[in-house]
Design a protein around this motif. Structure first.
Motif, PDB file in Angstrom:
ATOM      1  N   ASN A  18      -4.095   7.790   0.887  1.00  0.00           N
ATOM      2  CA  ASN A  18      -4.286   6.608   0.055  1.00  0.00           C
ATOM      3  C   ASN A  18      -3.206   6.466  -1.009  1.00  0.00           C
ATOM      4  O   ASN A  18      -2.687   5.366  -1.243  1.00  0.00           O
ATOM      5  CB  ASN A  18      -5.664   6.679  -0.606  1.00  0.00           C
ATOM      6  N   ALA A  19      -2.832   7.563  -1.670  1.00  0.00           N
ATOM      7  CA  ALA A  19      -1.811   7.496  -2.727  1.00  0.00           C
ATOM      8  C   ALA A  19      -0.465   7.049  -2.170  1.00  0.00           C
ATOM      9  O   ALA A  19       0.266   6.289  -2.819  1.00  0.00           O
ATOM     10  CB  ALA A  19      -1.675   8.848  -3.412  1.00  0.00           C
ATOM     11  N   THR A  50      -9.120   1.988  -5.640  1.00  0.00           N
ATOM     12  CA  THR A  50      -7.687   1.707  -5.744  1.00  0.00           C
ATOM     13  C   THR A  50      -7.432   0.209  -5.742  1.00  0.00           C
ATOM     14  O   THR A  50      -6.576  -0.297  -6.487  1.00  0.00           O
ATOM     15  CB  THR A  50      -6.928   2.364  -4.583  1.00  0.00           C
ATOM     16  N   ASP A  88      -7.770  11.995  -0.016  1.00  0.00           N
ATOM     17  CA  ASP A  88      -8.124  10.666  -0.506  1.00  0.00           C
ATOM     18  C   ASP A  88      -9.320  10.702  -1.450  1.00  0.00           C
ATOM     19  O   ASP A  88      -9.397   9.926  -2.401  1.00  0.00           O
ATOM     20  CB  ASP A  88      -8.429   9.737   0.663  1.00  0.00           C
ATOM     21  N   TYR A 102     -13.015   1.295   2.400  1.00  0.00           N
ATOM     22  CA  TYR A 102     -11.622   0.853   2.299  1.00  0.00           C
ATOM     23  C   TYR A 102     -11.591  -0.664   2.446  1.00  0.00           C
ATOM     24  O   TYR A 102     -12.287  -1.227   3.310  1.00  0.00           O
ATOM     25  CB  TYR A 102     -10.771   1.490   3.395  1.00  0.00           C
ATOM     26  N   GLY A 127      -7.927  12.527  -5.108  1.00  0.00           N
ATOM     27  CA  GLY A 127      -7.112  11.573  -5.857  1.00  0.00           C
ATOM     28  C   GLY A 127      -7.039  11.903  -7.328  1.00  0.00           C
ATOM     29  O   GLY A 127      -6.850  13.051  -7.723  1.00  0.00           O
ATOM     30  N   ASP A 148      -8.096  -1.151  -9.156  1.00  0.00           N
ATOM     31  CA  ASP A 148      -6.994  -0.820 -10.067  1.00  0.00           C
ATOM     32  C   ASP A 148      -5.800  -1.740  -9.845  1.00  0.00           C
ATOM     33  O   ASP A 148      -5.162  -2.203 -10.805  1.00  0.00           O
ATOM     34  CB  ASP A 148      -6.573   0.640  -9.873  1.00  0.00           C
ATOM     35  N   ARG A 204      -0.651   3.310  -1.353  1.00  0.00           N
ATOM     36  CA  ARG A 204      -0.535   2.523  -2.585  1.00  0.00           C
ATOM     37  C   ARG A 204       0.918   2.444  -3.042  1.00  0.00           C
ATOM     38  O   ARG A 204       1.398   1.372  -3.436  1.00  0.00           O
ATOM     39  CB  ARG A 204      -1.402   3.149  -3.680  1.00  0.00           C
ATOM     40  N   VAL A 217      -6.784   0.102   1.306  1.00  0.00           N
ATOM     41  CA  VAL A 217      -6.848   1.199   0.328  1.00  0.00           C
ATOM     42  C   VAL A 217      -8.312   1.405  -0.049  1.00  0.00           C
ATOM     43  O   VAL A 217      -9.177   0.565   0.243  1.00  0.00           O
ATOM     44  CB  VAL A 217      -6.016   0.903  -0.939  1.00  0.00           C
TER      45      VAL A 217
END
Length: 285
Positions: free
Chosen positions: A212-213, A232, A99, A164, A102, A235, A216, A228
């Motif tokens: 995390n990816a 993130t 995470d 987070y 990333g 974004d 998402r 997240v």
């Protein structure tokens, strides 16, 4: 005395079983027995006692174990030192929690390079348990991770925290979150414990992940709500894909560094740790 004998002895220290060690190392039990006998002959003492109840270390075996780890780590360090690192004065291998790495790997590398500019770096992403084992065994020089795995050969330091936050594709307020569409985050034991204490009504989700990816991707594909990383969340908001959830608590996840005990006072490692603490502090602002 050979490295194979040392590796075999240390594996037996963990398994306490000639059969399991043979399976783990991909050799026969007779090969394991032969290596142990050769090691005992070289040292002139009995290291292990076998019985129907299992395998136990003798007093001499208990005394030899930390030295065996030192021999293995020294060999690994020597091998890394003589491998090519171009024109760099030294080479270092660094592991970073998935995470944290990333798509911001360059920021982490710049932070480390600023501390040790004459060093060739190898950076990889992994999870806490494996990275701690790799630092212990000399496969990594330093690990940046979420969950320390205590061991006599490891030294841990707190670098800071990452935040987070809850985002959603369907709700603006915590009271409107639907448990049936909640994607359960499971980033680390400390995160999960805090999440469960703060949001017991959301302790079960239709799907769960610890990366995390992945979280998402699930959110944008399935819709719903989840936690997240703060970056993130920003974004997702900019792209109009999700929004921050009002009244949802922010969950802070501690970040740790693991280094081998023998390196805890070395100048290069101390400079790297200071740089990483500063980088993480700036990132969280």
């Amino acid at each position: 005395m050979t490295l194979e004998q040392i590796e075999t002895f240390l594996d037996l220290c963990e398994t306490r079983s000639f059969n399991r060690t043979a399976n783990r190392l991909g050799v026969t039990q007779s090969t394991i027995s032969g290596r142990v006998q050769a090691l005992e002959a070289a040292l002139g003492c009995k290291l292990l006692e076998r019985s129907r109840a299992g395998t136990e270390l003798t007093t001499e075996g208990l005394r030899f174990e930390p030295h065996a780890r030192g021999l293995r780590n020294g060999w690994t360090a020597a091998g890394q030192a003589v491998r090519g690192a171009g024109n760099a004065a030294m080479a270092m291998r660094i592991g970073i929690q998935h995470d944290l790495l990333g798509d911001q790997v360059a920021d982490w590398v710049k932070a480390v390079q600023g501390a040790v500019p004459d060093t060739a770096l190898y950076v990889e992403a992994d999870y806490s348990a494996q990275m701690c084992a790799d630092v212990r065994d000399g496969q990594l020089d330093l690990a940046i991770h979420y969950t320390p795995k205590p061991h006599p050969d490891l030294h841990f330091e707190t670098l800071g925290e990452v935040g987070y936050v809850m985002v959603s594709t369907e709700a603006e307020d915590l009271g409107d979150i639907r448990p049936e569409s909640y994607i359960l985050p499971n980033y680390a034991p400390a995160f999960s414990a805090t999440h469960s204490a703060l949001l017991p009504m959301l302790s079960v989700g239709i799907v769960s992940s610890g990366q995390n990816a992945v979280i998402r991707g699930l959110l944008t594909a399935l819709g719903g709500s989840t936690y997240v990383l703060r970056a993130t969340a920003l974004d997702l908001e900019r792209a109009g894909l999700a929004r921050r959830v009002a009244r949802a608590p922010k969950i802070e996840q501690p970040v740790y560094a693991a280094i081998h005990l023998r390196n805890r006072h070395r100048g290069a490692h101390r400079r790297i740790l200071r740089a990483l603490k500063a980088h993480l502090t700036a990132r969280s602002l």
